[in-house]
Design a protein around this motif. Structure first.
Motif, PDB file in Angstrom:
ATOM      1  N   ALA A 175       0.804  -1.214   0.000  1.00 42.55           N
ATOM      2  CA  ALA A 175       0.000   0.000   0.000  1.00 42.55           C
ATOM      3  C   ALA A 175       0.842   1.272   0.000  1.00 42.55           C
ATOM      4  CB  ALA A 175      -0.943  -0.012   1.202  1.00 42.55           C
ATOM      5  N   ASP A 176       2.107   1.220   0.368  1.00 40.69           N
ATOM      6  CA  ASP A 176       2.971   2.404   0.364  1.00 40.69           C
ATOM      7  C   ASP A 176       3.790   2.496  -0.919  1.00 40.69           C
ATOM      8  OD1 ASP A 176       4.631   0.284   0.761  1.00 40.69           O
ATOM      9  OD2 ASP A 176       5.596   1.045   2.562  1.00 40.69           O
ATOM     10  N   ASN A 177       3.261   1.947  -2.017  1.00 41.98           N
ATOM     11  CA  ASN A 177       3.859   2.032  -3.346  1.00 41.98           C
ATOM     12  C   ASN A 177       5.234   1.366  -3.403  1.00 41.98           C
ATOM     13  OD1 ASN A 177       1.588   3.391  -4.082  1.00 41.98           O
ATOM     14  ND2 ASN A 177       2.560   5.401  -4.283  1.00 41.98           N
ATOM     15  N   ARG A 178       5.312   0.184  -2.848  1.00 39.20           N
ATOM     16  CA  ARG A 178       6.516  -0.643  -2.971  1.00 39.20           C
ATOM     17  C   ARG A 178       6.138  -1.984  -3.581  1.00 39.20           C
ATOM     18  NH1 ARG A 178       9.214  -1.683   2.538  1.00 39.20           N
ATOM     19  NH2 ARG A 178       7.081  -1.432   3.343  1.00 39.20           N
ATOM     20  N   ALA A 229      -3.088  -3.681  -3.737  1.00 35.12           N
ATOM     21  CA  ALA A 229      -1.949  -3.508  -2.841  1.00 35.12           C
ATOM     22  C   ALA A 229      -2.252  -4.080  -1.458  1.00 35.12           C
ATOM     23  CB  ALA A 229      -1.586  -2.034  -2.740  1.00 35.12           C
ATOM     24  N   TRP A 230      -1.236  -4.669  -0.848  1.00 39.60           N
ATOM     25  CA  TRP A 230      -1.369  -5.307   0.461  1.00 39.60           C
ATOM     26  C   TRP A 230      -1.162  -4.267   1.553  1.00 39.60           C
ATOM     27  CZ3 TRP A 230      -3.366  -9.689   1.947  1.00 39.60           C
ATOM     28  CH2 TRP A 230      -3.057 -10.239   3.195  1.00 39.60           C
ATOM     29  N   PRO A 231      -2.052  -4.222   2.555  1.00 36.68           N
ATOM     30  CA  PRO A 231      -1.923  -3.203   3.610  1.00 36.68           C
ATOM     31  C   PRO A 231      -0.652  -3.398   4.449  1.00 36.68           C
ATOM     32  CG  PRO A 231      -3.670  -4.771   4.127  1.00 36.68           C
ATOM     33  CD  PRO A 231      -3.243  -5.069   2.736  1.00 36.68           C
ATOM     34  N   ILE A 232      -0.064  -2.275   4.853  1.00 34.78           N
ATOM     35  CA  ILE A 232       1.177  -2.318   5.623  1.00 34.78           C
ATOM     36  C   ILE A 232       0.957  -2.933   7.002  1.00 34.78           C
ATOM     37  CG2 ILE A 232       3.069  -0.919   6.553  1.00 34.78           C
ATOM     38  CD1 ILE A 232       2.978  -1.137   3.520  1.00 34.78           C
ATOM     39  N   ASP A 233      -0.246  -2.718   7.581  1.00 33.25           N
ATOM     40  CA  ASP A 233      -0.483  -3.245   8.927  1.00 33.25           C
ATOM     41  C   ASP A 233      -0.642  -4.768   8.936  1.00 33.25           C
ATOM     42  OD1 ASP A 233      -2.895  -3.428   7.641  1.00 33.25           O
ATOM     43  OD2 ASP A 233      -4.064  -2.372   9.177  1.00 33.25           O
ATOM     44  N   ARG A 234      -0.597  -5.377   7.746  1.00 31.89           N
ATOM     45  CA  ARG A 234      -0.656  -6.842   7.691  1.00 31.89           C
ATOM     46  C   ARG A 234       0.689  -7.426   7.275  1.00 31.89           C
ATOM     47  NH1 ARG A 234      -5.778  -9.506   5.048  1.00 31.89           N
ATOM     48  NH2 ARG A 234      -4.708 -11.281   6.007  1.00 31.89           N
ATOM     49  N   LEU A 235       1.755  -6.717   7.625  1.00 29.65           N
ATOM     50  CA  LEU A 235       3.113  -7.223   7.487  1.00 29.65           C
ATOM     51  C   LEU A 235       3.661  -7.525   8.872  1.00 29.65           C
ATOM     52  CD1 LEU A 235       4.638  -4.724   4.871  1.00 29.65           C
ATOM     53  CD2 LEU A 235       3.689  -6.983   4.414  1.00 29.65           C
ATOM     54  N   ARG A 236       4.431  -8.589   8.984  1.00 31.99           N
ATOM     55  CA  ARG A 236       5.029  -8.917  10.279  1.00 31.99           C
ATOM     56  C   ARG A 236       6.328  -9.679  10.050  1.00 31.99           C
ATOM     57  NH1 ARG A 236       4.470 -13.457  13.568  1.00 31.99           N
ATOM     58  NH2 ARG A 236       2.585 -14.220  12.478  1.00 31.99           N
ATOM     59  N   ALA A 237       7.328  -9.346  10.853  1.00 31.20           N
ATOM     60  CA  ALA A 237       8.599 -10.063  10.819  1.00 31.20           C
ATOM     61  C   ALA A 237       8.549 -11.177  11.862  1.00 31.20           C
ATOM     62  CB  ALA A 237       9.755  -9.116  11.089  1.00 31.20           C
ATOM     63  N   PRO A 238       8.509 -12.435  11.454  1.00 31.34           N
ATOM     64  CA  PRO A 238       8.385 -13.543  12.424  1.00 31.34           C
ATOM     65  C   PRO A 238       9.692 -13.730  13.196  1.00 31.34           C
ATOM     66  CG  PRO A 238       8.726 -14.432  10.236  1.00 31.34           C
ATOM     67  CD  PRO A 238       8.603 -12.941  10.069  1.00 31.34           C
ATOM     68  N   THR A 239       9.550 -14.283  14.398  1.00 34.53           N
ATOM     69  CA  THR A 239      10.719 -14.556  15.238  1.00 34.53           C
ATOM     70  C   THR A 239      11.049 -16.046  15.299  1.00 34.53           C
ATOM     71  OG1 THR A 239       9.298 -14.649  17.190  1.00 34.53           O
ATOM     72  CG2 THR A 239      10.293 -12.514  16.629  1.00 34.53           C
ATOM     73  N   ALA A 240      10.134 -16.901  14.863  1.00 38.36           N
ATOM     74  CA  ALA A 240      10.363 -18.345  14.886  1.00 38.36           C
ATOM     75  C   ALA A 240       9.492 -18.994  13.821  1.00 38.36           C
ATOM     76  CB  ALA A 240      10.046 -18.931  16.259  1.00 38.36           C
ATOM     77  N   ILE A 241       9.796 -20.259  13.514  1.00 37.81           N
ATOM     78  CA  ILE A 241       9.019 -21.004  12.523  1.00 37.81           C
ATOM     79  C   ILE A 241       7.578 -21.176  13.011  1.00 37.81           C
ATOM     80  CG2 ILE A 241       8.746 -23.272  11.449  1.00 37.81           C
ATOM     81  CD1 ILE A 241      11.744 -23.509  11.319  1.00 37.81           C
ATOM     82  N   LEU A 277      12.440  -4.282   6.284  1.00 41.07           N
ATOM     83  CA  LEU A 277      11.523  -4.351   5.156  1.00 41.07           C
ATOM     84  C   LEU A 277      10.098  -4.027   5.595  1.00 41.07           C
ATOM     85  CD1 LEU A 277      11.636  -7.005   2.355  1.00 41.07           C
ATOM     86  CD2 LEU A 277       9.466  -6.222   3.246  1.00 41.07           C
ATOM     87  N   VAL A 278       9.712  -4.517   6.770  1.00 43.86           N
ATOM     88  CA  VAL A 278       8.349  -4.281   7.251  1.00 43.86           C
ATOM     89  C   VAL A 278       8.100  -2.801   7.489  1.00 43.86           C
ATOM     90  CG1 VAL A 278       6.760  -4.670   9.167  1.00 43.86           C
ATOM     91  CG2 VAL A 278       8.067  -6.585   8.209  1.00 43.86           C
ATOM     92  N   PHE A 279       9.058  -2.138   8.145  1.00 43.89           N
ATOM     93  CA  PHE A 279       8.863  -0.740   8.528  1.00 43.89           C
ATOM     94  C   PHE A 279       9.481   0.239   7.544  1.00 43.89           C
ATOM     95  CE2 PHE A 279       8.664  -3.147  12.545  1.00 43.89           C
ATOM     96  CZ  PHE A 279       7.401  -2.770  12.967  1.00 43.89           C
ATOM     97  N   ASN A 280       9.989  -0.278   6.404  1.00 45.41           N
ATOM     98  CA  ASN A 280      10.547   0.569   5.358  1.00 45.41           C
ATOM     99  C   ASN A 280      11.662   1.452   5.886  1.00 45.41           C
ATOM    100  OD1 ASN A 280      10.855   1.582   2.786  1.00 45.41           O
ATOM    101  ND2 ASN A 280       9.109   2.991   2.907  1.00 45.41           N
ATOM    102  N   ASP A 281      12.508   0.851   6.709  1.00 49.55           N
ATOM    103  CA  ASP A 281      13.650   1.607   7.239  1.00 49.55           C
ATOM    104  C   ASP A 281      14.759   1.630   6.204  1.00 49.55           C
ATOM    105  OD1 ASP A 281      12.347   2.028   9.604  1.00 49.55           O
ATOM    106  OD2 ASP A 281      13.240   0.298  10.615  1.00 49.55           O
ATOM    107  N   ILE A 323      11.441  -2.432  -4.387  1.00 50.55           N
ATOM    108  CA  ILE A 323      11.640  -1.260  -5.240  1.00 50.55           C
ATOM    109  C   ILE A 323      10.451  -0.335  -5.040  1.00 50.55           C
ATOM    110  CG2 ILE A 323      13.002  -2.499  -6.960  1.00 50.55           C
ATOM    111  CD1 ILE A 323      10.502  -2.536  -8.753  1.00 50.55           C
ATOM    112  N   ALA A 324      10.677   0.957  -5.208  1.00 49.00           N
ATOM    113  CA  ALA A 324       9.615   1.961  -5.122  1.00 49.00           C
ATOM    114  C   ALA A 324       9.023   2.179  -6.502  1.00 49.00           C
ATOM    115  CB  ALA A 324      10.156   3.256  -4.554  1.00 49.00           C
ATOM    116  N   VAL A 325       7.716   2.332  -6.578  1.00 45.17           N
ATOM    117  CA  VAL A 325       7.018   2.570  -7.846  1.00 45.17           C
ATOM    118  C   VAL A 325       6.190   3.828  -7.712  1.00 45.17           C
ATOM    119  CG1 VAL A 325       6.963   0.158  -8.555  1.00 45.17           C
ATOM    120  CG2 VAL A 325       5.141   1.050  -7.110  1.00 45.17           C
ATOM    121  N   ASP A 326       5.944   4.444  -8.845  1.00 48.42           N
ATOM    122  CA  ASP A 326       5.160   5.691  -8.843  1.00 48.42           C
ATOM    123  C   ASP A 326       3.665   5.432  -8.819  1.00 48.42           C
ATOM    124  OD1 ASP A 326       7.548   7.090  -8.976  1.00 48.42           O
ATOM    125  OD2 ASP A 326       7.556   7.100 -11.178  1.00 48.42           O
ATOM    126  N   LYS A 327       3.259   4.274  -9.322  1.00 42.87           N
ATOM    127  CA  LYS A 327       1.834   3.964  -9.454  1.00 42.87           C
ATOM    128  C   LYS A 327       1.377   3.074  -8.320  1.00 42.87           C
ATOM    129  CE  LYS A 327      -1.452   1.633 -12.526  1.00 42.87           C
ATOM    130  NZ  LYS A 327      -1.623   0.855 -13.786  1.00 42.87           N
TER     131      LYS A 327
END
Length: 607
Positions: A461-464, A517-529, A602-606, A508-512
């Motif tokens: 959703a943040d154009n990535r 698009a997948w919402p950012i709040d539904r991204l998560r970095a897992p800590t275990a399998i 990647l999750v927080f676009n740092d 990569i960043a895109v202009d369009k």
């Protein structure tokens, strides 16, 4: 003086008679043998004869008698075999006194004495050819023989048996015998298999009319590892060709022959040995776990019958299981089954109608004729639609009125409802990855050659766009160090400066912006399998991935190689079953598949 001649007259000599010598006959034989030095040879022959007599008696095992209805050409001298080894020989074949069969007597070897026990089964091996099986071909050239299946090890000794008229196919000593009662025989014969999930688990050992002459009793022998199928609630039916306009079922039996299919009862039920068979496959045999069963009611049948498909936008999502009069005969009721992947489509305000499959429109330009599939033209289909405000999801048993035809407004409804997410928490939608192609050129011996890499990327959703690094980064040998990414009808120029790499993943960043698009709040970095769901472009493209099939390896989760994953899935999205969030991307390298987890950056676009 003259000499006187000797007296030569025999009468003048005294008379002498020979004397007979009388000896004992036994002593005479012994003395002659001793005198001839042959006594030891005679003794050796006597000892050898005694040994041969004893050995012959001891070498013979028990003699058994086997009663058959038909002899099938068996004769004295034919063998008794077990597991391909001769263990006895037929000594005689005789007609029974009542002339109702034959008795075959077999002399068994001592090593086979354990087979002469209660429960052992004997049959005459001979050529048998059917649609599904070929057996006993070795007896076409060689002699026929008797086969045996040993009885229980602790059974009592026995010397008289009743032989089986048809050869057994499954020679498992640990079996369970059951009886299935059918109204019709449907062409079943001895030796036909019992199948569960396509695997043979037993065979028919006898087919005969029941005592009342109103049905058929089928004796079935189940293998030991399938004995739990014989329990309360299990259902048996004869699988056979069934062709109608709603579909073709049992077509494999045209080549392989009929068989008995089984649907086991509940796990906690008790064993059972007598069952009543069904005339056709039960509706529940066509169900998958997690589906939805609803009731349609209408004043008239209107094409409702078993097998008619349930359609949504031309896609089959279920079928009618049963149809008939209600208990008070005021309406027609049908049970319809919705597949698990589509149960989210059915809500309180969903409508169902009879779709005939033919549409006529008359106008000044003539007649407009439209037709769907053959089955919908002949028998129709159950069509459904859900409004934009669908209401609550329904549960099993919900009742819907079945309309004779659709209203025009129903055909314009276009609700946005997530489907295919039965493994995820309720209401969770699935991502829609985009097919992408990375194009570049490499120079070989001064000649430019085109190269490409295929896979999937996911718009955020943040154009990535996120995906595998090798799909979003030009190779080191690329001409001018750049590549073209074709995705969603666009061409994007990719260089090392436009790509941010996070190990095996990149963005990569895109202009369009993309509508999917997948919402950012539904991204998560897992800590275990954890338990995962791999998702492709459509709801059919889903692969459940249990945690037990994953192994941590160098920052990735290596997937068990026994789980087949096509390389075409490279870049597919990976969701967590627990919360439905995106936690990784499927990456495939040299036919090795792994889940590459998302990182915090990647999750927080740092940067």
């Amino acid at each position: 003086m003259s000499e006187q001649p000797a007296d030569t007259n025999p009468s003048s000599a005294p008379e002498k008679f020979p004397q007979a010598e009388i000896r004992d006959a036994a002593h005479s034989w012994w003395r002659r043998a001793a005198a001839g030095h042959l006594w030891w040879l005679t003794a050796a022959c006597l000892i050898l004869a005694i040994y041969l007599i004893v050995a012959t008696v001891r070498a013979r095992g028990p003699e058994i008698a086997i009663h058959f209805q038909q002899g099938h050409g068996i004769k004295p001298g034919d063998l008794l075999r077990h597991r391909g080894i001769a263990i006895g020989e037929v000594t005689s074949v005789e007609l029974d006194k009542e002339l109702s069969g034959i008795t075959v007597r077999v002399a068994m070897e001592p090593r086979a004495i354990g087979l002469a026990r209660a429960g052992s089964r004997f049959w005459i091996v001979r050529p048998r050819i059917s649609l599904g099986r070929v057996s006993g071909l070795e007896t076409v050239v060689g002699a026929k023989y008797i086969g045996v299946l040993p009885g229980p090890p602790d059974a009592e000794k026995q010397v008289e048996f009743t032989g089986a008229e048809s050869p057994l196919m499954m020679l498992d000593t640990e079996v369970v015998d059951i009886t299935i009662r059918f109204r019709q025989g449907y062409g079943l014969s001895v030796g036909d298999p019992i199948k569960y999930r396509g695997i043979e688990v037993g065979e028919v050992t006898a087919v005969e009319l029941n005592e009342d002459q109103n049905g058929v009793d089928v004796a079935v022998r189940l293998l030991a590892n399938a004995s739990r199928l014989a329990r309360v609630g299990s259902q048996f039916w004869v699988a056979r060709p069934d062709i109608d306009l709603t579909g073709i079922r049992g077509l494999e039996t045209v080549v392989s022959g009929r068989y008995i299919a089984v649907l086991p009862g509940p796990e906690e039920t008790e064993p059972l040995t007598v069952f009543h068979g069904l005339d056709s496959a039960p509706p529940s045999s066509e169900r998958e776990p997690g589906g939805l069963e609803i009731v349609l009611y209408t004043p008239h049948r209107g094409g409702l019958q078993r097998g008619v498909p349930v359609m949504y936008r031309g896609i089959r999502i279920g079928h009618v299981m049963t149809a008939g009069l209600s208990s008070d005969a005021t309406t027609v009721e049908a049970r319809a089954y919705i597949q698990p992947a589509y149960r989210e489509l059915v809500h309180e305000k969903t409508v169902f109608w009879n779709q005939t499959g033919i549409d006529f429109h008359f106008g000044v330009t003539g007649v407009d004729f439209k037709a769907d599939s053959l089955s919908s033209v002949a028998l129709g289909a159950v069509a459904m639609a859900t409004p934009d405000s669908p209401g609550q999801r329904v549960t099993t048993g919900h009742r819907f009125f079945y309309h004779a035809e659709a209203k025009d407004e129903w055909l314009t409804w276009q609700p946005s409802i997530p489907v295919g997410s039965a493994l995820l928490p309720e209401g969770m939608s699935l991502p829609q990855p985009l097919r992408a192609t990375l194009l570049w050129q490499e120079r070989t011996l001064g000649i430019k050659r085109d190269q490409e890499k295929l896979g999937w990327v996911l718009p955020l959703a943040d154009n990535r766009l996120i995906g595998p690094t090798d799909l979003l980064t030009p190779t080191a040998d690329a001409v001018e160090k750049q590549a073209i990414l074709e995705v969603a009808g666009q061409k994007l120029t990719i260089t090392a400066d436009t790509t941010r790499s996070h190990g095996a993943l990149a963005e990569i960043a895109v202009d369009k912006s993309f509508p999917t698009a997948w919402p950012i709040d539904r991204l998560r970095a897992p800590t275990a399998i954890e338990e995962c769901l791999i998702v492709g472009a459509t709801q059919e493209d889903r692969i459940p991935l249990p945690a037990a099939r994953l192994e941590a390896e160098e920052g990735n989760w290596k997937i068990d190689p026994s789980l087949p994953i096509d390389p075409d899935w490279h870049g597919a999205s990976v969701l967590a079953v627990s919360d439905g969030k995106l936690i990784g991307v499927l990456t495939i390298n040299q036919a090795s598949a792994q889940v590459t987890p998302l990182t915090e950056k990647l999750v927080f676009n740092d940067p």
